[in-house]
Design an enzyme around this catalytic site. Structure first.
Site, PDB file in Angstrom:
ATOM      1  N   ASP A 162      73.017 141.047  98.018  1.00 46.10           N
ATOM      2  CA  ASP A 162      73.058 141.915  96.846  1.00 46.10           C
ATOM      3  C   ASP A 162      73.837 141.274  95.706  1.00 46.10           C
ATOM      4  O   ASP A 162      74.503 140.247  95.883  1.00 46.10           O
ATOM      5  CB  ASP A 162      73.711 143.255  97.201  1.00 46.10           C
ATOM      6  CG  ASP A 162      72.870 144.081  98.147  1.00 46.10           C
ATOM      7  OD1 ASP A 162      71.635 143.945  98.111  1.00 46.10           O
ATOM      8  OD2 ASP A 162      73.451 144.861  98.928  1.00 46.10           O
ATOM      9  N   TYR A 195      78.256 137.969 109.109  1.00 46.36           N
ATOM     10  CA  TYR A 195      78.842 138.299 107.812  1.00 46.36           C
ATOM     11  C   TYR A 195      80.355 138.413 107.967  1.00 46.36           C
ATOM     12  O   TYR A 195      80.857 138.804 109.030  1.00 46.36           O
ATOM     13  CB  TYR A 195      78.314 139.640 107.295  1.00 46.36           C
ATOM     14  CG  TYR A 195      76.944 139.584 106.675  1.00 46.36           C
ATOM     15  CD1 TYR A 195      76.786 139.389 105.304  1.00 46.36           C
ATOM     16  CD2 TYR A 195      75.797 139.738 107.456  1.00 46.36           C
ATOM     17  CE1 TYR A 195      75.525 139.351 104.727  1.00 46.36           C
ATOM     18  CE2 TYR A 195      74.535 139.696 106.890  1.00 46.36           C
ATOM     19  CZ  TYR A 195      74.404 139.506 105.524  1.00 46.36           C
ATOM     20  OH  TYR A 195      73.157 139.462 104.959  1.00 46.36           O
TER      21      TYR A 195
END
Length: 246
Positions: A54, A112
């Site tokens: 994003d 992540y």
């Protein structure tokens, strides 16, 4: 002239990008990378990535593939691409792979990391790469919450309403918080992730670890599949797409 498939690993500072995917407006990582490759090849080149990030999210080791007809040794291809790229994107490695390799669908696990700190660890040098939290909950309580994520679950609670995936079921292999100097790091590894899932998980753990219900409350939120029970989605700047396993 026959083409070969090239796998590249790249890192980028997501601060000044509107995410990975090309959009009608705004600077994106995919757009800048494809523009550079198209200049090299003197024709349009399209790349496929392991995952989309994003706006404002960073990557340490994003993986992409594309097909090329250029006769450049694989170990020199990364330097050739880097000459066309701005300073906030860098190709780390380049290697020719089998034509069946797919950056997204061949991936088995993705990792992540999310970085945050309190005011004592927040500096002008890390302000774009970690989130400042006023009151960080007890790390043991946060890890108790993280334990609830392991295994196969429906993660509807922790995804955006705009997520287009039909199935919200994902498998999480590991999830934990640890200290790295003045920073607190959340690391999570799974087979795949939903849109804004990691940032929603971080925000939700911060919420429930600060409440009396703690890990039990977080587990209830996970099981509920109710987005209203999630915490505030954590800011994008603290999130890094860290590693991909094939």
């Amino acid at each position: 002239m026959s083409s070969r498939r090239l796998k590249i690993v790249l890192s980028y500072d997501g601060t000044n990008f509107f995410g990975w995917q090309i959009q009608n407006e705004g600077r994106t990582v995919q757009g800048v990378l494809e523009e550079a490759l198209s200049k090299m090849h003197k024709k349009a080149i399209r790349v496929t990535a392991a995952g989309r990030t994003d706006s404002g999210v960073h990557a340490r080791a994003q993986v992409c593939h594309f097909d090329t007809e250029l006769e450049i040794p694989e170990n020199r291809f990364k330097n050739a691409i880097n000459t066309f790229l701005p300073g906030d994107i860098s190709i780390i490695s380049s290697v020719y792979v089998d034509e069946k390799f797919h950056a997204r669908f061949s991936a088995k696990r993705r990792v992540y990391k999310y970085y945050f700190t309190d005011i004592t660890g927040y500096t002008v040098f890390n302000r774009f790469f970690c989130t400042q939290i006023r009151d960080i909950p007890d790390i043991n309580i946060m890890n108790a919450c993280a334990e609830k994520l392991k295994g196969i679950h429906d993660f509807t609670t922790f995804t955006s309403a705009g997520d287009k995936n039909e199935s919200k079921i994902r498998e999480i292999f590991s999830a934990s918080f640890y200290k790295e100097g003045d920073l607190t790091v959340f690391q999570i590894e799974g087979n795949a992730f939903l849109w804004k899932m990691v940032r929603s998980i971080v925000g939700s753990i911060l919420k429930y670890a600060s409440l009396e219900s703690g890990a039990a409350g977080f587990d209830e939120a996970l099981i509920s599949k109710d987005r209203q029970m999630a915490g505030t989605t954590a800011p994008s700047k603290g999130l890094f797409f860290h590693k991909i396993y094939y």
